[in-house]
Design a protein around this motif. Structure first.
Motif, mmCIF file in Angstrom:
data_model
loop_
_atom_site.group_PDB
_atom_site.id
_atom_site.type_symbol
_atom_site.label_atom_id
_atom_site.label_comp_id
_atom_site.label_asym_id
_atom_site.label_seq_id
_atom_site.Cartn_x
_atom_site.Cartn_y
_atom_site.Cartn_z
ATOM 1 N N LEU A 1 52.182 45.330 38.934
ATOM 2 C CA LEU A 1 52.676 44.067 39.494
ATOM 3 C C LEU A 1 53.017 44.210 40.975
ATOM 4 N N TYR A 2 53.643 45.309 41.340
ATOM 5 C CA TYR A 2 53.971 45.568 42.740
ATOM 6 C C TYR A 2 52.701 45.619 43.586
ATOM 7 N N TYR A 3 51.692 46.337 43.095
ATOM 8 C CA TYR A 3 50.430 46.470 43.814
ATOM 9 C C TYR A 3 49.734 45.121 43.918
ATOM 10 N N LEU A 4 49.773 44.336 42.848
ATOM 11 C CA LEU A 4 49.124 43.030 42.829
ATOM 12 C C LEU A 4 49.741 42.092 43.857
ATOM 13 N N PHE A 5 51.052 42.071 43.969
ATOM 14 C CA PHE A 5 51.696 41.141 44.887
ATOM 15 C C PHE A 5 51.710 41.628 46.328
ATOM 16 N N PRO B 1 46.932 42.039 47.230
ATOM 17 C CA PRO B 1 46.089 41.297 46.285
ATOM 18 C C PRO B 1 44.594 41.528 46.479
ATOM 19 N N GLU B 2 44.148 41.708 47.732
ATOM 20 C CA GLU B 2 42.721 41.935 47.959
ATOM 21 C C GLU B 2 42.284 43.276 47.374
ATOM 22 N N ASP B 3 43.102 44.299 47.578
ATOM 23 C CA ASP B 3 42.780 45.619 47.036
ATOM 24 C C ASP B 3 42.844 45.615 45.506
ATOM 25 N N ALA B 4 43.790 44.885 44.949
ATOM 26 C CA ALA B 4 43.893 44.793 43.492
ATOM 27 C C ALA B 4 42.658 44.098 42.925
ATOM 28 N N ALA B 5 42.184 43.056 43.591
ATOM 29 C CA ALA B 5 40.981 42.356 43.130
ATOM 30 C C ALA B 5 39.766 43.274 43.198
ATOM 31 N N MET B 6 39.660 44.056 44.247
ATOM 32 C CA MET B 6 38.535 44.988 44.369
ATOM 33 C C MET B 6 38.601 46.069 43.288
ATOM 34 N N ALA B 7 39.795 46.512 42.935
ATOM 35 C CA ALA B 7 39.936 47.516 41.876
ATOM 36 C C ALA B 7 39.488 46.947 40.535
ATOM 37 N N VAL B 8 39.838 45.700 40.258
ATOM 38 C CA VAL B 8 39.420 45.071 38.999
ATOM 39 C C VAL B 8 37.910 44.875 38.985
ATOM 40 N N LYS B 9 37.341 44.433 40.106
ATOM 41 C CA LYS B 9 35.880 44.264 40.191
ATOM 42 C C LYS B 9 35.170 45.592 39.983
ATOM 43 N N SER B 10 35.695 46.659 40.562
ATOM 44 C CA SER B 10 35.089 47.981 40.388
ATOM 45 C C SER B 10 35.179 48.440 38.941
ATOM 46 N N PHE B 11 36.299 48.182 38.306
ATOM 47 C CA PHE B 11 36.495 48.580 36.918
ATOM 48 C C PHE B 11 35.478 47.896 36.018
ATOM 49 N N PHE B 12 35.343 46.579 36.164
ATOM 50 C CA PHE B 12 34.398 45.851 35.324
ATOM 51 C C PHE B 12 32.962 46.096 35.762
ATOM 52 N N GLY B 13 32.749 46.423 37.024
ATOM 53 C CA GLY B 13 31.417 46.772 37.501
ATOM 54 C C GLY B 13 30.904 48.041 36.845
ATOM 55 N N ALA B 14 31.799 48.947 36.517
ATOM 56 C CA ALA B 14 31.396 50.175 35.825
ATOM 57 C C ALA B 14 30.863 49.846 34.436
ATOM 58 N N PHE B 15 31.478 48.902 33.738
ATOM 59 C CA PHE B 15 30.977 48.493 32.422
ATOM 60 C C PHE B 15 29.616 47.820 32.544
#
Length: 51
Positions: free
Chosen positions: A18-22, A25-39
């Motif tokens: 939550l701390y990282y997200l707030f 936010p741009e870096d958190a979005a890129m981390a989520v995109k990378s995570f799902f991009g691996a799948f």
């Protein structure tokens, strides 16, 4: 591990997320995109393997 240690670890991990997200936010979005991009990459690999 005992139950209270697991609870503390979960609370710390969720708190950090939550701390990282707030704060980044741009870096958190890129981390989520990378995570799902691996799948997606693994899925494409198996589709190509099945051809």
């Amino acid at each position: 591990m005992s139950k209270w240690i697991k609870t503390i670890v979960v609370v710390l991990v969720v708190g950090f997320c939550l701390y990282y997200l707030f704060n980044r936010p741009e870096d958190a979005a890129m981390a989520v995109k990378s995570f799902f991009g691996a799948f997606d990459a693994v899925g494409r690999f198996f589709v190509e393997l099945a051809k």
